[in-house]
Write a protein that holds these residues in place. Structure first.
Motif, mmCIF file in Angstrom:
data_model
loop_
_atom_site.group_PDB
_atom_site.id
_atom_site.type_symbol
_atom_site.label_atom_id
_atom_site.label_comp_id
_atom_site.label_asym_id
_atom_site.label_seq_id
_atom_site.Cartn_x
_atom_site.Cartn_y
_atom_site.Cartn_z
ATOM 1 N N LEU A 11 0.807 -1.138 0.114
ATOM 2 C CA LEU A 11 0.112 -0.090 0.130
ATOM 3 C C LEU A 11 0.869 1.312 0.110
ATOM 4 O O LEU A 11 0.723 2.278 -0.915
ATOM 5 C CB LEU A 11 -0.846 -0.194 1.096
ATOM 6 C CG LEU A 11 -1.654 1.175 1.359
ATOM 7 C CD1 LEU A 11 -2.801 1.143 0.358
ATOM 8 C CD2 LEU A 11 -2.378 1.298 2.838
ATOM 9 N N VAL A 162 3.912 18.375 7.186
ATOM 10 C CA VAL A 162 2.477 18.077 6.804
ATOM 11 C C VAL A 162 2.598 16.360 7.392
ATOM 12 O O VAL A 162 1.590 15.845 7.503
ATOM 13 C CB VAL A 162 2.528 18.234 5.464
ATOM 14 C CG1 VAL A 162 1.250 17.366 4.691
ATOM 15 C CG2 VAL A 162 2.205 19.673 5.162
ATOM 16 N N ILE A 166 -0.165 14.256 9.272
ATOM 17 C CA ILE A 166 -1.021 13.303 8.892
ATOM 18 C C ILE A 166 -0.694 12.240 9.671
ATOM 19 O O ILE A 166 -1.643 11.228 10.092
ATOM 20 C CB ILE A 166 -0.697 13.064 7.514
ATOM 21 C CG1 ILE A 166 -1.118 14.212 6.707
ATOM 22 C CG2 ILE A 166 -1.270 11.742 7.043
ATOM 23 C CD1 ILE A 166 -0.438 14.134 5.166
ATOM 24 N N VAL A 170 -3.320 9.676 11.874
ATOM 25 C CA VAL A 170 -3.499 8.243 11.706
ATOM 26 C C VAL A 170 -3.082 7.510 12.934
ATOM 27 O O VAL A 170 -3.945 6.607 13.325
ATOM 28 C CB VAL A 170 -2.513 7.891 10.614
ATOM 29 C CG1 VAL A 170 -2.519 6.181 10.308
ATOM 30 C CG2 VAL A 170 -3.003 8.424 9.281
ATOM 31 N N TYR A 174 -6.228 5.272 13.466
ATOM 32 C CA TYR A 174 -5.762 3.783 13.071
ATOM 33 C C TYR A 174 -4.402 3.393 13.250
ATOM 34 O O TYR A 174 -3.684 3.584 12.377
ATOM 35 C CB TYR A 174 -6.432 3.834 11.493
ATOM 36 C CG TYR A 174 -6.707 2.250 11.188
ATOM 37 C CD1 TYR A 174 -7.722 1.544 11.206
ATOM 38 C CD2 TYR A 174 -5.440 1.522 10.595
ATOM 39 C CE1 TYR A 174 -7.836 0.299 10.889
ATOM 40 C CE2 TYR A 174 -5.640 0.448 9.897
ATOM 41 C CZ TYR A 174 -6.707 -0.334 10.078
ATOM 42 O OH TYR A 174 -6.969 -1.523 9.768
ATOM 43 N N LEU B 151 -6.117 3.782 -5.477
ATOM 44 C CA LEU B 151 -5.722 4.878 -4.453
ATOM 45 C C LEU B 151 -6.286 6.297 -5.116
ATOM 46 O O LEU B 151 -6.722 7.231 -4.596
ATOM 47 C CB LEU B 151 -4.195 5.103 -4.326
ATOM 48 C CG LEU B 151 -3.359 4.203 -3.013
ATOM 49 C CD1 LEU B 151 -2.185 4.207 -3.194
ATOM 50 C CD2 LEU B 151 -4.025 4.982 -1.686
ATOM 51 N N ARG B 159 -12.040 13.977 -2.529
ATOM 52 C CA ARG B 159 -12.288 15.431 -3.060
ATOM 53 C C ARG B 159 -13.560 15.818 -3.145
ATOM 54 O O ARG B 159 -14.064 16.950 -3.136
ATOM 55 C CB ARG B 159 -11.136 15.487 -4.026
ATOM 56 C CG ARG B 159 -9.797 16.238 -3.593
ATOM 57 C CD ARG B 159 -9.123 16.449 -4.791
ATOM 58 N NE ARG B 159 -7.528 15.799 -4.716
ATOM 59 C CZ ARG B 159 -7.193 14.786 -5.375
ATOM 60 N NH1 ARG B 159 -8.028 14.679 -6.657
ATOM 61 N NH2 ARG B 159 -6.243 14.006 -5.454
ATOM 62 N N VAL B 172 -1.107 23.470 0.862
ATOM 63 C CA VAL B 172 -0.490 22.522 1.779
ATOM 64 C C VAL B 172 -1.761 21.789 2.538
ATOM 65 O O VAL B 172 -1.750 20.568 2.758
ATOM 66 C CB VAL B 172 0.298 23.123 2.849
ATOM 67 C CG1 VAL B 172 0.769 22.383 3.699
ATOM 68 C CG2 VAL B 172 1.455 23.634 2.090
ATOM 69 N N LEU B 175 -3.199 18.764 1.023
ATOM 70 C CA LEU B 175 -2.601 17.598 0.998
ATOM 71 C C LEU B 175 -3.141 17.016 2.553
ATOM 72 O O LEU B 175 -3.241 15.689 2.794
ATOM 73 C CB LEU B 175 -1.096 18.000 1.347
ATOM 74 C CG LEU B 175 -0.279 17.975 -0.096
ATOM 75 C CD1 LEU B 175 1.054 18.328 0.108
ATOM 76 C CD2 LEU B 175 -0.511 16.702 -0.880
ATOM 77 N N ARG B 176 -2.968 17.675 3.664
ATOM 78 C CA ARG B 176 -3.491 17.191 4.891
ATOM 79 C C ARG B 176 -4.838 16.738 5.130
ATOM 80 O O ARG B 176 -4.866 15.574 5.490
ATOM 81 C CB ARG B 176 -3.038 18.215 6.019
ATOM 82 C CG ARG B 176 -2.057 18.151 7.018
ATOM 83 C CD ARG B 176 -1.887 19.306 7.749
ATOM 84 N NE ARG B 176 -2.634 19.447 8.907
ATOM 85 C CZ ARG B 176 -2.885 20.746 9.453
ATOM 86 N NH1 ARG B 176 -2.089 21.361 9.060
ATOM 87 N NH2 ARG B 176 -3.734 20.557 10.648
ATOM 88 N N ILE B 179 -5.239 13.529 2.290
ATOM 89 C CA ILE B 179 -4.370 12.250 2.836
ATOM 90 C C ILE B 179 -4.464 11.502 4.030
ATOM 91 O O ILE B 179 -4.738 10.513 4.029
ATOM 92 C CB ILE B 179 -2.904 12.647 2.700
ATOM 93 C CG1 ILE B 179 -2.320 13.174 1.244
ATOM 94 C CG2 ILE B 179 -1.855 11.481 2.927
ATOM 95 C CD1 ILE B 179 -1.015 13.433 0.951
ATOM 96 N N ALA B 180 -5.055 12.358 5.057
ATOM 97 C CA ALA B 180 -5.238 11.855 6.300
ATOM 98 C C ALA B 180 -6.521 10.726 6.309
ATOM 99 O O ALA B 180 -6.336 9.639 6.501
ATOM 100 C CB ALA B 180 -5.227 12.842 7.558
ATOM 101 N N LEU B 183 -5.699 7.843 4.133
ATOM 102 C CA LEU B 183 -4.738 6.739 4.609
ATOM 103 C C LEU B 183 -5.214 5.947 5.675
ATOM 104 O O LEU B 183 -5.450 4.580 5.599
ATOM 105 C CB LEU B 183 -3.751 7.507 5.477
ATOM 106 C CG LEU B 183 -2.322 7.818 4.853
ATOM 107 C CD1 LEU B 183 -1.201 8.407 5.911
ATOM 108 C CD2 LEU B 183 -1.894 6.928 3.974
ATOM 109 N N VAL B 184 -6.469 6.556 6.474
ATOM 110 C CA VAL B 184 -7.235 5.799 7.272
ATOM 111 C C VAL B 184 -7.942 4.609 6.458
ATOM 112 O O VAL B 184 -8.189 3.559 6.993
ATOM 113 C CB VAL B 184 -8.139 6.549 8.314
ATOM 114 C CG1 VAL B 184 -8.914 5.798 9.142
ATOM 115 C CG2 VAL B 184 -7.161 7.364 9.171
ATOM 116 N N VAL B 186 -7.698 3.544 3.444
ATOM 117 C CA VAL B 186 -6.992 2.411 2.706
ATOM 118 C C VAL B 186 -6.144 1.503 3.573
ATOM 119 O O VAL B 186 -5.933 0.432 3.016
ATOM 120 C CB VAL B 186 -5.793 3.269 1.421
ATOM 121 C CG1 VAL B 186 -6.710 3.872 0.516
ATOM 122 C CG2 VAL B 186 -4.663 3.849 2.212
#
Lengths: 187, 214
Positions: A11, A162, A166, A170, A174, B151, B159, B172, B175-176, B179-180, B183-184, B186
């Motif tokens: 992943l 950043v 993130i 997470v 998780y 992904l 989005r 920026v 991105l935050r 992505i956060a 990520l959880v 995926v």
């Protein structure tokens, strides 16, 4: 290694690849890309061992001929070029970040995470990348440092922050990194 | 999403075993640094171009794209060397770099990804001694390739969901905020995939020898 770890590794290799498709900012020969953000995330979300393997897997995917690097480059060519040292440093960077993240797991927050990412994601990468750039391109230390490091540091600081932000989200929603051994034993 | 840089042709170069092509590439790299003359580098470049364009019949565009990717490097090398040492050294270093990049591009364009993966599995075979299973390496490669389109699709969905609620942050912050949650999502997906794989026996080492009735 469990199949779950294998899936996480695959992943994050894929995540680094997808981050390469985000538009890059061109500053001279080497572009500023989001891919080192992926390297930092691999370390700080998966930990040292799996983060290292995820980045290694990504580099294997590039080497077998997929155009996954930010510039659309792929195959074996990038591993022979002047910026090859940066590629070789990525797995090490993920491992260092992962190791430090595991050590600070109990009190991890955005500030600690940013520091960890700066050490692993900036210092380690340039410690490997700049000497290789100097050797392959035959530059002086001054030019190598200037064209191979200084221009990227502001962007890297933003990415370190950043990635930490993130990773902190997470971690709270998780968590993938195991708790420290003491806590496991206490259960 | 078509990914590979492979260019299908019916040529002798394409038919060579992938491992042999990689070995040639490594030998070329060593030779170029062992014979540090500009004529050697020029001859090597001519040889690589002859093999790539004439024998393998690759389109010029394929090689040109790889050369274009390093053009600023080559230019910077020439300029820096012209200023610090001399132009000839700069030309030599740039020529050597271009030759290696093009040789690698020829190997990549004439070899299927599946063949390269097979080479990776073969190379990984000695790692069995330290507990690495080559088949698992192949599985990880396959999984990663499948995850890439998943992904992008999930990121687009997040989005779209954010835009539907009226907020689509930029820069920026984007991105935050993208992505956060991605990520959880995926990470959970990857966990589900691994359980599905285990349920189908992916964690079982296949038997070394065939079962024999006696």
């Amino acid at each position: 290694m469990k199949t779950r770890d294998l899936a996480y590794i695959a992943l994050f290799a894929a995540i680094i690849a997808v981050l390469g498709t985000l538009p890059a900012i061109n500053v001279g020969p080497v572009p500023i890309t989001a891919q080192t953000l992926g390297v930092m995330l691999a370390g700080s979300v998966l930990g040292a061992r799996r983060g290292f393997l995820a980045v290694l897997l990504f580099l294997v995917l590039v080497a077998v001929g997929l155009p996954l690097l930010a510039s659309g480059a792929g195959g074996l060519a990038p591993f022979a070029g002047a910026s090859a040292g940066y590629l070789y440093s990525w797995p090490v960077a993920a491992a260092v970040i992962g190791w430090l993240t595991e050590r600070t797991w109990g009190r991890y927050n955005v500030v600690v995470g940013t520091l960890v990412n700066v050490v692993g994601g900036i210092i380690v990468i340039y410690a490997v990348g700049v000497p290789v750039l100097k050797a392959v391109a035959g530059l002086s230390w001054h030019t190598a440092l200037w064209s191979g490091a200084a221009v990227f540091v502001p962007g890297d600081l933003v990415k370190a922050f950043v990635a930490a932000a993130i990773a902190d989200v997470v971690r709270r929603s998780y968590p993938v990194i195991e708790r420290p051994r003491r806590a496991v034993g206490a259960r | 999403m078509t990914l590979a840089l492979y260019v299908p042709r019916a040529s002798a170069v394409h038919r060579l075993p992938a491992g042999l092509k990689l070995l040639c590439l490594a030998v070329l790299a060593v030779a170029l640094f062992a014979l540090p003359t500009i004529t050697a580098a020029g001859a090597a470049l001519a040889g690589v171009l002859a093999v790539g364009l004439l024998v393998a019949r690759l389109p010029v565009a394929v090689l040109a794209r790889q050369a274009r990717a390093v053009r600023w490097w080559l230019l910077a090398l020439l300029v820096v060397h012209a200023l610090t040492t001399d132009l000839l050294t700069g030309a030599h270093v740039a020529l050597r770099l271009l030759t290696l990049v093009l040789a690698a591009a020829v190997v990549t364009a004439t070899t299927r990804v599946s063949e390269m993966v097979a080479v990776v599995e073969t190379v990984c075979a000695p790692l069995r001694l330290v507990g690495v299973r080559p088949a698992r390496v192949g599985l990880a490669i396959t999984l990663a390739l499948r995850f890439i389109p998943v992904l992008t699709e999930r990121a687009d969905r997040i989005r779209a969901a954010q835009a539907a609620r009226g907020g689509s942050p930029r820069g920026v912050r984007a991105l935050r905020t993208t992505i956060a949650p991605l990520l959880v999502q995926v990470l959970q997906m990857a966990h589900d995939v691994s359980e599905a794989l285990d349920a189908r026996g992916a964690d079982v080492e296949p038997p070394r020898a065939a079962w024999r009735r006696s």
